[in-house]
Write an enzyme that holds these catalytic residues in place. Structure first.
Site, PDB file in Angstrom:
ATOM      1  N   SER A   1       0.756  -2.309  -2.578  1.00  0.00           N
ATOM      2  CA  SER A   1       0.970  -2.302  -1.134  1.00  0.00           C
ATOM      3  C   SER A   1       2.161  -3.178  -0.737  1.00  0.00           C
ATOM      4  O   SER A   1       3.293  -2.886  -1.129  1.00  0.00           O
ATOM      5  CB  SER A   1      -0.324  -2.735  -0.436  1.00  0.00           C
ATOM      6  OG  SER A   1      -0.278  -2.462   0.942  1.00  0.00           O
TER       7      SER A   1
ATOM      8  N   ASP B   1      15.724  -2.139  -5.701  1.00  0.00           N
ATOM      9  CA  ASP B   1      16.717  -1.149  -5.273  1.00  0.00           C
ATOM     10  C   ASP B   1      18.012  -1.790  -4.818  1.00  0.00           C
ATOM     11  O   ASP B   1      19.092  -1.197  -4.954  1.00  0.00           O
ATOM     12  CB  ASP B   1      16.154  -0.285  -4.141  1.00  0.00           C
ATOM     13  CG  ASP B   1      15.161   0.758  -4.652  1.00  0.00           C
ATOM     14  OD1 ASP B   1      14.858   0.749  -5.861  1.00  0.00           O
ATOM     15  OD2 ASP B   1      14.689   1.578  -3.835  1.00  0.00           O
TER      16      ASP B   1
ATOM     17  N   LYS C   1       0.447   2.140  -4.060  1.00  0.00           N
ATOM     18  CA  LYS C   1      -0.123   2.367  -2.727  1.00  0.00           C
ATOM     19  C   LYS C   1       1.024   2.340  -1.722  1.00  0.00           C
ATOM     20  O   LYS C   1       1.497   1.283  -1.323  1.00  0.00           O
ATOM     21  CB  LYS C   1      -1.173   1.320  -2.357  1.00  0.00           C
ATOM     22  CG  LYS C   1      -1.795   1.557  -0.978  1.00  0.00           C
ATOM     23  CD  LYS C   1      -2.845   0.507  -0.644  1.00  0.00           C
ATOM     24  CE  LYS C   1      -3.442   0.749   0.732  1.00  0.00           C
ATOM     25  NZ  LYS C   1      -2.492   0.498   1.824  1.00  0.00           N
TER      26      LYS C   1
END
Length: 407
Positions: free
Chosen positions: A307, A318, A332
């Site tokens: 999460s 990224d 999740k």
């Protein structure tokens, strides 16, 4: 041919008859009003506009035709309605469950110290992680254990909040858990205690042939998390840390806002996360140019990283701000909002899904680490960030190369 006056008279008579017959049908009881309140919240907010390919309006009418004689029947009707969505994260929180959840995100609770989740494939309640130093951790419960019963009562994944409520209780009382681990059934008797949810532990590692490493362990994204991480960064920086390890292993998430705030403490520029709502509209959160350090960073992740932890990990990976070390994360990628009902109960509703800065949807997929390192033996608190911690040692090796390259 009917005269205009007669037409108007007939129209008024028709309208009066309609109101006389329709009004009793439209008068809702208090229980029906509460059910309608819950239905309306989901109708306006749920991420899937098809409502799992069901006729949402027809479902409401069908249930309202049945008598709702008391609050328990109303709650059961709401739970039956939400079950049609086939989404374990969209659920009714009865008043005591709603209060317990608010206490948990505020940073304190009393119980055994287990973070649990629902596994859609099996329908099981699965231990995401025991809270460090809790009765569950000290007794030896591990990430991946499947909870079969609580005090002899069988537990289903669709009753996640009930399972959590059964494990909570006054300090000093006992609770019996039966779990399945590697096809073996194990029994635990735990004594409930006050669970400290100070989410951050930190230390400066000067041992070994490597530069000073600032180690920060973040266990939960609660209301205190971002302030505590910022304090740890500043303190370790003053002590001479030349690189950082942020440990997100077995961190099951928490508040989305806390994940975004902590990402901004490490990331000076770039997107953090995109959210996609039911209209497909993208909202985005980005760095704000206020990073606290630009020193090399490694994140430790595993199957218990979920999460909000994955939002943070995806943002830093990224943007090439950190190297991820460990195992694939939980996966999740859904966002829930809490809505309070008029009687003190609450609804947790999936309102959006999120994507990483590179627009990767990680729900049920997880995030792959840059450096895959398996920790074959479970680690207890005293072994974390020690020579026995293979994932931590791999992160230190990678950071040492980065520090020497920068020099």
């Amino acid at each position: 041919m009917i005269q205009p006056f007669l037409k108007r008279s007939l129209l008024w008579l028709t309208l009066l008859f309609w109101f006389a017959t329709a009004t009793p049908a439209l008068a809702l009881t208090e229980e029906q009003k509460l059910f309608n309140e819950a239905w309306r919240i989901v109708n306006q907010s749920y991420v899937d506009p098809s409502f799992n390919h069901s006729n949402w309006f027809q479902l409401r009418e069908k249930i309202l035709k049945k008598p709702l004689d008391n609050r328990d029947q109303t709650y059961t009707a709401i739970e039956g309605l939400l079950a049609k969505l086939d989404d374990p994260f969209t659920r009714l929180l009865r008043p005591d469950q709603y209060r317990n959840l608010q206490v948990s995100t505020a940073g304190e609770l009393s119980g055994v110290g287990l973070q649990i989740g629902f596994e859609a494939e099996s329908g099981d309640v699965v231990v995401i992680a025991p809270i460090e130093g809790s009765p569950a951790a000290l007794a030896g419960l591990l990430s991946g254990d499947r909870i079969l019963t609580v005090d002899g009562v069988a537990i289903s994944g669709r009753d996640l909040d009930e399972a959590a409520a059964r494990m909570r209780g006054p300090r000093g009382t006992t609770v019996a858990l039966q779990v399945l681990r590697d096809q073996q059934t194990l029994d635990f008797e735990l004594v409930r205690d006050r669970i400290s949810l100070n989410p951050v532990r930190s230390q400066l590692d000067r041992d070994g042939d490597h530069p000073p490493i600032g180690y920060i362990r973040l266990s939960q994204f609660n209301a205190n998390a971002s302030v505590e991480v910022a304090h740890a960064i500043a303190q370790l920086d003053q002590q001479g840390a030349e690189a950082f390890v942020l440990d997100l292993r077995n961190n099951s998430g928490g508040l989305l806002t806390a994940g975004i705030e902590i990402a901004r403490e490490w990331l000076n520029e770039g997107a953090i996360v995109y959210t996609v709502n039911r209209q497909g509209v993208l909202d985005s959160f980005a760095a704000n140019g206020q990073a606290l350090t630009d020193k090399p960073l490694a994140l430790l992740v595993n199957r218990g990283t979920a999460s909000a932890s994955e939002i943070l990990a995806g943002a830093l990976q990224d943007n090439e701000r950190a190297i991820l070390v460990g195992d694939r994360t939980f996966g999740k990628g859904l966002i829930q909002s809490l809505f309070e009902l008029s009687d003190g109960a609450g609804l947790a509703v999936t309102v959006a899904k999120y994507e990483t800065p590179n627009h990767n949807d990680i729900n049920k997929q997880g995030i792959q680490p840059d450096l895959a390192v398996e920790q074959s033996e479970p680690l207890f608190a005293e072994a974390i960030a020690s020579a026995a911690d293979r994932q931590y040692q791999a992160a230190v090796t990678a950071l040492t190369e980065q520090v020497r390259h920068r020099a």
